[in-house]
Design a protein around this motif. Sequence first.
Motif, short mmCIF file in Angstrom:
data_model
loop_
_atom_site.label_atom_id
_atom_site.label_comp_id
_atom_site.label_asym_id
_atom_site.label_seq_id
_atom_site.Cartn_x
_atom_site.Cartn_y
_atom_site.Cartn_z
N GLY A 53 0.85 -1.17 0.00
CA GLY A 53 0.00 0.00 0.00
C GLY A 53 0.89 1.23 0.00
O GLY A 53 1.79 1.34 0.82
N ILE A 54 0.70 2.10 -0.94
CA ILE A 54 1.47 3.35 -0.95
C ILE A 54 0.46 4.48 -0.90
O ILE A 54 -0.63 4.39 -1.46
N SER A 55 0.84 5.51 -0.22
CA SER A 55 -0.07 6.63 -0.02
C SER A 55 -0.28 7.42 -1.31
O SER A 55 0.54 7.37 -2.23
N ILE A 56 -1.37 8.15 -1.34
CA ILE A 56 -1.64 9.02 -2.48
C ILE A 56 -0.51 10.04 -2.65
O ILE A 56 -0.05 10.25 -3.77
N PRO A 57 -0.02 10.66 -1.56
CA PRO A 57 1.11 11.57 -1.75
C PRO A 57 2.35 10.89 -2.37
O PRO A 57 3.04 11.48 -3.19
N GLY A 58 2.59 9.63 -1.99
CA GLY A 58 3.71 8.89 -2.57
C GLY A 58 3.51 8.64 -4.05
O GLY A 58 4.44 8.79 -4.85
N LEU A 59 2.31 8.25 -4.43
CA LEU A 59 2.00 8.05 -5.85
C LEU A 59 2.09 9.37 -6.61
O LEU A 59 2.56 9.41 -7.75
N ALA A 60 1.62 10.43 -5.98
CA ALA A 60 1.66 11.75 -6.62
C ALA A 60 3.11 12.17 -6.91
O ALA A 60 3.39 12.76 -7.96
N ARG A 61 4.01 11.86 -5.98
CA ARG A 61 5.43 12.17 -6.22
C ARG A 61 5.94 11.41 -7.44
O ARG A 61 6.71 11.96 -8.25
N MET A 62 5.53 10.15 -7.57
CA MET A 62 5.94 9.37 -8.75
C MET A 62 5.43 10.00 -10.04
O MET A 62 6.10 9.98 -11.06
N ALA A 63 4.21 10.52 -9.99
CA ALA A 63 3.59 11.11 -11.17
C ALA A 63 4.07 12.55 -11.40
O ALA A 63 3.75 13.14 -12.43
N ARG A 64 4.80 13.08 -10.41
CA ARG A 64 5.27 14.47 -10.46
C ARG A 64 4.10 15.44 -10.54
O ARG A 64 4.08 16.37 -11.36
N MET A 65 3.10 15.18 -9.66
CA MET A 65 1.91 16.02 -9.58
C MET A 65 1.54 16.19 -8.12
O MET A 65 2.02 15.45 -7.27
N SER A 66 0.67 17.13 -7.85
CA SER A 66 0.12 17.25 -6.50
C SER A 66 -0.86 16.09 -6.31
O SER A 66 -1.38 15.53 -7.29
N PRO A 67 -1.11 15.70 -5.07
CA PRO A 67 -2.05 14.60 -4.84
C PRO A 67 -3.43 14.82 -5.48
O PRO A 67 -3.98 13.92 -6.11
N ARG A 68 -3.95 16.01 -5.34
CA ARG A 68 -5.28 16.29 -5.91
C ARG A 68 -5.25 16.22 -7.43
O ARG A 68 -6.13 15.61 -8.05
N THR A 69 -4.24 16.82 -8.05
CA THR A 69 -4.14 16.78 -9.51
C THR A 69 -3.95 15.35 -9.99
O THR A 69 -4.56 14.92 -10.98
N MET A 70 -3.13 14.58 -9.28
CA MET A 70 -2.88 13.20 -9.69
C MET A 70 -4.15 12.37 -9.61
O MET A 70 -4.44 11.61 -10.53
N THR A 71 -4.94 12.49 -8.55
CA THR A 71 -6.16 11.68 -8.45
C THR A 71 -7.16 12.07 -9.52
O THR A 71 -7.80 11.21 -10.11
N ARG A 72 -7.28 13.35 -9.81
CA ARG A 72 -8.20 13.79 -10.87
C ARG A 72 -7.69 13.34 -12.24
O ARG A 72 -8.46 12.87 -13.08
N THR A 73 -6.39 13.47 -12.46
CA THR A 73 -5.81 13.07 -13.74
C THR A 73 -5.90 11.57 -13.94
O THR A 73 -6.17 11.09 -15.05
N PHE A 74 -5.68 10.81 -12.87
CA PHE A 74 -5.77 9.35 -12.96
C PHE A 74 -7.18 8.94 -13.40
O PHE A 74 -7.35 8.13 -14.31
N ARG A 75 -8.20 9.52 -12.77
CA ARG A 75 -9.58 9.19 -13.14
C ARG A 75 -9.90 9.62 -14.57
O ARG A 75 -10.53 8.87 -15.32
N ALA A 76 -9.43 10.79 -14.95
CA ALA A 76 -9.69 11.27 -16.31
C ALA A 76 -9.01 10.37 -17.35
O ALA A 76 -9.57 10.10 -18.41
N ALA A 77 -7.81 9.90 -17.03
CA ALA A 77 -7.04 9.08 -17.98
C ALA A 77 -7.55 7.65 -18.06
O ALA A 77 -7.55 7.05 -19.13
N THR A 78 -7.98 7.09 -16.92
CA THR A 78 -8.32 5.66 -16.89
C THR A 78 -9.82 5.38 -16.75
O THR A 78 -10.27 4.28 -17.04
N GLY A 79 -10.56 6.35 -16.24
CA GLY A 79 -11.97 6.12 -15.97
C GLY A 79 -12.21 5.48 -14.61
O GLY A 79 -13.35 5.17 -14.26
N LEU A 80 -11.15 5.27 -13.86
CA LEU A 80 -11.24 4.64 -12.53
C LEU A 80 -10.54 5.49 -11.50
O LEU A 80 -9.60 6.22 -11.82
N SER A 81 -10.95 5.34 -10.24
CA SER A 81 -10.16 5.93 -9.16
C SER A 81 -8.93 5.04 -8.95
O SER A 81 -8.87 3.90 -9.43
#
Length: 138
Positions: A53-81
């Motif tokens: 389990g990795i935190s949203i902030p940790g995933l956001a660092r991998m994506a080089r985005m803020s946590p909020r931007t990454m979660t919104r972008t992930f859903r927009a790109a994949t259709g899933l949370s």
Amino acid sequence: GPLFAMQVAKELVVYIRRDGSQTQHSVYLDYRTHVNSGIHRVQDHIVSNVCDGISIPGLARMARMSPRTMTRTFRAATGLSISEFRQKVRLEAARIMLRDPDVTLQVVAERAGFKSARHFRRTWREAFGVTPSMTRRG
């Protein structure tokens, strides 16, 4: 550009035919129809570390985005949370392990990253309408 290249690549890919007992879709490919490299890194990490389990902030660092931007972008790109994608990856990993009759449901649950065998059974039943044991018996 990258979108055109992706469309051409999808058109040229020839999927291996599977028998009727296997799905023709792949959780690993179905949600990669976008060209966002940051989200690809997050998806690759989730697939490679299904138990972790990795935190949203940790995933956001991998994506080089803020946590909020990454979660919104992930859903927009994949259709899933992110949690929906993670669960689909875990269920697919479990499906593969269930083919081995020598692996117990407890071990499948642990290796696929579920909290417990009970949680795994409940999640499997919600997703597929049958228990993992019924799926295994085929």
